[in-house]
Scaffold this active site. Structure first.
Site, PDB file in Angstrom:
ATOM      1  N   ASP A 220       0.739  -1.022  -0.197  1.00  0.00           N
ATOM      2  CA  ASP A 220      -0.117   0.158   0.107  1.00  0.00           C
ATOM      3  C   ASP A 220       0.943   1.437   0.035  1.00  0.00           C
ATOM      4  O   ASP A 220       2.227   1.042  -0.123  1.00  0.00           O
ATOM      5  CB  ASP A 220      -0.998   0.094   1.401  1.00  0.00           C
ATOM      6  CG  ASP A 220      -2.285   0.412   0.766  1.00  0.00           C
ATOM      7  OD1 ASP A 220      -2.414   1.845   0.552  1.00  0.00           O
ATOM      8  OD2 ASP A 220      -3.459  -0.032   0.994  1.00  0.00           O
ATOM      9  N   HIS A 294      -2.984   3.031  -4.416  1.00  0.00           N
ATOM     10  CA  HIS A 294      -2.355   2.399  -3.189  1.00  0.00           C
ATOM     11  C   HIS A 294      -1.022   2.284  -3.588  1.00  0.00           C
ATOM     12  O   HIS A 294      -0.495   1.147  -3.017  1.00  0.00           O
ATOM     13  CB  HIS A 294      -3.365   1.423  -2.693  1.00  0.00           C
ATOM     14  CG  HIS A 294      -4.387   2.111  -2.217  1.00  0.00           C
ATOM     15  ND1 HIS A 294      -4.636   2.394  -0.814  1.00  0.00           N
ATOM     16  CD2 HIS A 294      -5.713   1.854  -2.609  1.00  0.00           C
ATOM     17  CE1 HIS A 294      -5.938   2.842  -0.716  1.00  0.00           C
ATOM     18  NE2 HIS A 294      -6.625   2.399  -1.611  1.00  0.00           N
ATOM     19  N   GLU A 372     -10.016   2.429  -5.108  1.00  0.00           N
ATOM     20  CA  GLU A 372      -9.770   3.902  -4.730  1.00  0.00           C
ATOM     21  C   GLU A 372      -8.437   4.434  -5.415  1.00  0.00           C
ATOM     22  O   GLU A 372      -7.659   4.933  -4.994  1.00  0.00           O
ATOM     23  CB  GLU A 372      -9.455   4.062  -3.154  1.00  0.00           C
ATOM     24  CG  GLU A 372     -10.707   3.644  -2.434  1.00  0.00           C
ATOM     25  CD  GLU A 372     -10.281   3.444  -0.862  1.00  0.00           C
ATOM     26  OE1 GLU A 372     -11.164   3.923  -0.212  1.00  0.00           O
ATOM     27  OE2 GLU A 372      -8.938   3.148  -0.514  1.00  0.00           O
ATOM     28  N   TRP A 438     -16.844  -4.710  -1.640  1.00  0.00           N
ATOM     29  CA  TRP A 438     -16.689  -3.906  -0.527  1.00  0.00           C
ATOM     30  C   TRP A 438     -17.485  -2.824  -0.199  1.00  0.00           C
ATOM     31  O   TRP A 438     -17.845  -2.443   0.879  1.00  0.00           O
ATOM     32  CB  TRP A 438     -14.975  -3.502  -0.263  1.00  0.00           C
ATOM     33  CG  TRP A 438     -14.575  -2.624  -0.982  1.00  0.00           C
ATOM     34  CD1 TRP A 438     -14.281  -2.407  -2.454  1.00  0.00           C
ATOM     35  CD2 TRP A 438     -14.254  -1.166  -0.566  1.00  0.00           C
ATOM     36  NE1 TRP A 438     -13.788  -1.360  -2.786  1.00  0.00           N
ATOM     37  CE2 TRP A 438     -14.037  -0.251  -1.751  1.00  0.00           C
ATOM     38  CE3 TRP A 438     -14.518  -0.341   0.383  1.00  0.00           C
ATOM     39  CZ2 TRP A 438     -13.644   0.801  -1.572  1.00  0.00           C
ATOM     40  CZ3 TRP A 438     -14.136   1.092   0.638  1.00  0.00           C
ATOM     41  CH2 TRP A 438     -13.779   1.768  -0.535  1.00  0.00           C
ATOM     42  N   TYR A 463     -16.409  -4.529   8.422  1.00  0.00           N
ATOM     43  CA  TYR A 463     -15.155  -3.836   8.292  1.00  0.00           C
ATOM     44  C   TYR A 463     -14.644  -3.508   9.802  1.00  0.00           C
ATOM     45  O   TYR A 463     -15.292  -2.734  10.587  1.00  0.00           O
ATOM     46  CB  TYR A 463     -15.400  -2.476   7.609  1.00  0.00           C
ATOM     47  CG  TYR A 463     -14.647  -2.450   6.118  1.00  0.00           C
ATOM     48  CD1 TYR A 463     -15.074  -3.601   5.281  1.00  0.00           C
ATOM     49  CD2 TYR A 463     -13.901  -1.432   5.519  1.00  0.00           C
ATOM     50  CE1 TYR A 463     -14.383  -3.675   4.103  1.00  0.00           C
ATOM     51  CE2 TYR A 463     -13.448  -1.431   4.463  1.00  0.00           C
ATOM     52  CZ  TYR A 463     -13.695  -2.743   3.555  1.00  0.00           C
ATOM     53  OH  TYR A 463     -13.237  -2.867   2.244  1.00  0.00           O
ATOM     54  N   ASP A 465     -12.115  -2.398  11.105  1.00  0.00           N
ATOM     55  CA  ASP A 465     -11.319  -0.972  11.583  1.00  0.00           C
ATOM     56  C   ASP A 465     -12.283  -0.059  12.009  1.00  0.00           C
ATOM     57  O   ASP A 465     -11.960   0.759  12.533  1.00  0.00           O
ATOM     58  CB  ASP A 465     -10.456  -0.761  10.188  1.00  0.00           C
ATOM     59  CG  ASP A 465     -11.336  -0.299   9.182  1.00  0.00           C
ATOM     60  OD1 ASP A 465     -12.232  -1.016   8.718  1.00  0.00           O
ATOM     61  OD2 ASP A 465     -10.816   0.707   8.313  1.00  0.00           O
ATOM     62  N   THR A 510      -5.374  -1.157   9.006  1.00  0.00           N
ATOM     63  CA  THR A 510      -4.553  -0.880  10.240  1.00  0.00           C
ATOM     64  C   THR A 510      -4.260   0.576  10.145  1.00  0.00           C
ATOM     65  O   THR A 510      -3.001   0.623  10.870  1.00  0.00           O
ATOM     66  CB  THR A 510      -3.503  -2.002  10.363  1.00  0.00           C
ATOM     67  OG1 THR A 510      -2.496  -1.888   9.224  1.00  0.00           O
ATOM     68  CG2 THR A 510      -4.034  -3.508  10.498  1.00  0.00           C
TER      69      THR A 510
HETATM   70  C1  ACM Z   1     -10.839  -0.841   0.430  1.00  0.00           C
HETATM   71  O1  ACM Z   1     -11.465  -0.770   1.793  1.00  0.00           O
HETATM   72  N1  ACM Z   1     -10.566   0.228  -0.033  1.00  0.00           N
HETATM   73  C2  ACM Z   1     -11.351  -1.821  -0.249  1.00  0.00           C
END
Ligand code: ACM
Length: 658
Positions: A220, A294, A372, A438, A463, A465, A510
């Site tokens: 990333d 990313h 993204e 997602w 998700y 997080d 994370t």
């Molecule tokens: C993502 O949460 N950008 C796959």
């Protein structure tokens, strides 16, 4: 993620060698013989809920000398997991046995495969004198052992021998097999690096709940984590950034010369070691190389792979602001973090990377990201313009689709199947690609409609997080996902061909997770909710029953010293304004049967304070609402201190934290 924001349980009756008892999936409330006779019985609280559990009369007591009969290669592969836990926690002597009559535990493969059980299913029979697990394959035996361990008293979680424990388990007959073959957890090791020991520990924890897939997010903007032979800068440069502390995403940009010594990577030897560790536990590893967005760590290593080489000195991101999300999706990047789709070197680079990734990971799929991806640097690139002309591409989505199709060809040339985030649908999905949905379930629905394989992993349910309690008390993340909502995860939307939905997974990004303790806190208990959603029969899911079992698992995690969140006990605030503009504060809880006590006088409420009965209006000069939940005489939630100013802000905001 990064940036976007019951049924009744079946009652089953049966007859076996042990006299039939009540048969219920909600075993913890069983009026068992054990309870009737005053014997202590570790309540049955299995997660994920098996297909059938029949409680039988009587209990099995662990003998002083334990004999394990492990038949064949499969038994030999699984027996050490049982032996290890039993010997550590009980301190008892354990020997191998080949005598079916005297064996305490029998791990057997079915002579004639039992079609109902499939590859991962098992039967587990506990009688007063013997425990037998049978399966078609070793994986089934392994899951049978996981269930058996959950039947044991919580002391089985201890790393030190606890002789005083009551080593008895209830007699049961269990038949069990998973609903889905893909039961994943994703761990992002790029935003923050986790060592191979950390990853192994995470695998140990996931298999307790019968997860069989670790999605390893290896690259990333904040770090490239996998050694690639012939591309040394990926790990010399791309694996390192500047350590910052605070709220990731708002860090000050690193000053020139600040040491870039924070991060790390896995050597290929490390990768092989972790893959083997996972395989021994029946876990596949899905590697992710996230492109074309990313990719700042890649570009910091090899700037020529961007459309903008030489435009600036690219550096691996250390958590400083670098995207504008105010215009929605895709974001606008301040720094070019994309690979250039119009540059042949990019495809040569990816071929080199994917060749090695394909060799290192035996799993049949490679995740190539695709999410993204900012387009603002591509839009300005003469090379991209020329590509569009040459290939007849009309939009930036089509440019990304061109890229994805080329990547998919590389992946399939290595004998693997490509999976990507749902953005790879835009502009046209590559023929052989599978989709990980997602941004809700919609991408998955569309991909399935087009006949592609799908893994559901929506922000709305999966998700990890996201905050699991009120933002006033949780480490800040921009969105929330409570346990109860995670438990509602249903991977197969109505009208979709079920066989195309390979399963589901939960994702642990994370950015805000700096260490393994926090990773645990964010994963459990929501990881249990997702595990049940992908393993157990849909019609057996029941929130109240699930939470009863979760509470038993909290006790087990306490003994195991695995961190988890108790946020589900906390009150939920809903704020609005009365017609006269006064605040109206409604409090509720995810868990039933709790009392909420509160104060407006700044002191700490306990159960002798007013109990919440109806919406509250803060007294005129009050500055603080303090709230805590009790079950009977026991405080169970955390003390939440909510400034009245914050309540006002929420009442006037369009959206409130849920
Ligand atoms: C993502 O949460 N950008 C796959």
């Amino acid at each position: 993620m990064k940036n976007i924001i019951s049924g009744l349980l079946l009652l089953l009756l049966g007859f076996t060698a042990c006299k039939q008892q009540a048969d219920s999936a909600r075993q913890s409330a069983l009026p068992s013989t054990a309870a009737a006779t005053g014997e202590t019985d570790s309540a049955i609280a299995l997660i994920p809920q098996p297909v059938t559990v029949r409680r039988q009369e009587g209990q099995f007591s662990l003998p002083e000398t334990i004999r394990i009969e492990a038949a064949g290669e499969a038994g030999a592969k699984v027996a050490p997991f049982l032996q290890d836990r039993l010997s550590k926690a009980s301190g008892r002597k354990i020997t191998a046995s080949t005598d079916a009559g005297e064996a305490t535990f029998r791990l057997l493969l079915n002579q004639t495969p039992n079609a109902t059980l499939g590859r991962e299913g098992y039967t587990l029979s506990v009688t007063p004198t013997q425990v037998t697990i049978q399966a078609n394959q070793a994986a089934g035996l392994f899951y049978g052992v996981q269930t058996l361990l959950q039947l044991m008293p919580k002391e089985i979680e201890s790393a030190a021998a606890l002789q005083q424990a009551n080593w008895r388990i209830p007699c049961v007959e269990v038949t069990d097999y998973p609903r889905f073959g893909w039961r994943g957890l994703m761990l992002d090791v790029s935003r923050h690096f986790f060592t191979k020991q950390d990853v192994k520990q995470y695998i140990d924890q996931m298999v307790r709940y019968k997860y069989n897939l670790l999605h390893w997010h290896l690259t990333d903007d904040e770090g490239w984590r996998i050694q690639i032979n012939g591309l040394p800068k990926l790990t010399e440069v791309g694996a390192w950034n500047v350590k910052k502390t605070g709220y990731f995403g708002t860090f000050s940009p690193p000053a020139p010369g600040e040491p870039r010594n924070h991060g790390g990577f896995y050597t290929q030897e490390d990768i092989r070691e972790v893959v083997k560790y996972a395989q021994d536990r029946f876990v596949n590893i899905l590697p992710e190389i996230d492109v074309p967005g990313h990719s700042l760590a890649t570009i910091a290593s090899y700037p020529e792979l961007s459309c903008t080489p030489g435009a600036e000195k690219y550096q691996v991101r250390s958590g400083e602001p670098f995207m504008d999300w105010s215009h929605g999706h895709p974001p606008i990047a301040f720094v070019d973090n994309t690979l250039c789709p119009a540059n042949e070197k990019v495809y040569q680079f990816l071929d080199q990377v994917i060749t090695q990734v394909a060799q290192l990971f035996p799993f049949g799929y490679i995740h190539m990201g695709g999410d993204e991806c900012p387009k603002n640097f591509w839009q300005k690139s003469p090379a991209v313009k020329a590509l569009m002309q040459k290939e007849g591409l009309k939009t930036m989505d089509e440019v990304q689709s061109y890229f994805e199709k080329r990547v998919e060809k590389i992946v399939s040339a290595k004998g693997k199947k490509m999976i990507g985030w749902d953005e790879i649908l835009q502009g046209g999905l590559a023929p052989g690609a599978a989709v990980m949905s997602w941004r809700g379930l919609e991408g998955g629905i569309e991909a399935a409609r087009q006949g592609h394989e799908v893994v559901m992993s929506p922000t709305t349910f999966a998700y990890l997080d996201y905050m699991q309690g009120d933002p006033i008390i949780e480490p800040t993340v921009y969105a929330s996902l409570r346990l109860r909502k995670a438990y509602q995860f249903e991977p197969v939307p109505p009208g979709v061909e079920a066989k195309l939905i390979k399963g589901g997974q939960a994702n642990l990004w994370t950015e805000q997770i700096y260490n393994m303790r926090t990773a645990q806190y964010m994963t459990w208990p929501r990881g249990m909710a997702i595990a049940e959603s992908v393993w157990s029969p849909k019609e057996k899911k029941n929130w109240n029953d699930f939470f009863n079992r979760v509470e038993k698992h909290f006790e087990r995690l306490d003994v195991a010293e695995i961190k988890y969140s108790r946020a589900a006990y906390d009150p939920i605030f809903a704020v609005s304004r009365h017609a006269d503009k006064q605040l109206k504060v409604e409090l509720s809880t995810e868990v039933e049967g709790l009392d909420i006590h509160y104060s407006f006088d700044n002191s700490f409420p306990d159960r002798f304070y007013p109990r919440y009965e109806a919406p509250l209006t803060p007294p005129k000069d009050a500055v603080m609402l303090r709230v805590i939940t009790y079950r009977g005489k026991q405080p169970v939630g955390r003390m939440i201190t909510m400034p009245v100013e914050e309540l006002k802000k929420r009442a006037d905001a369009k959206q409130q934290p849920s």
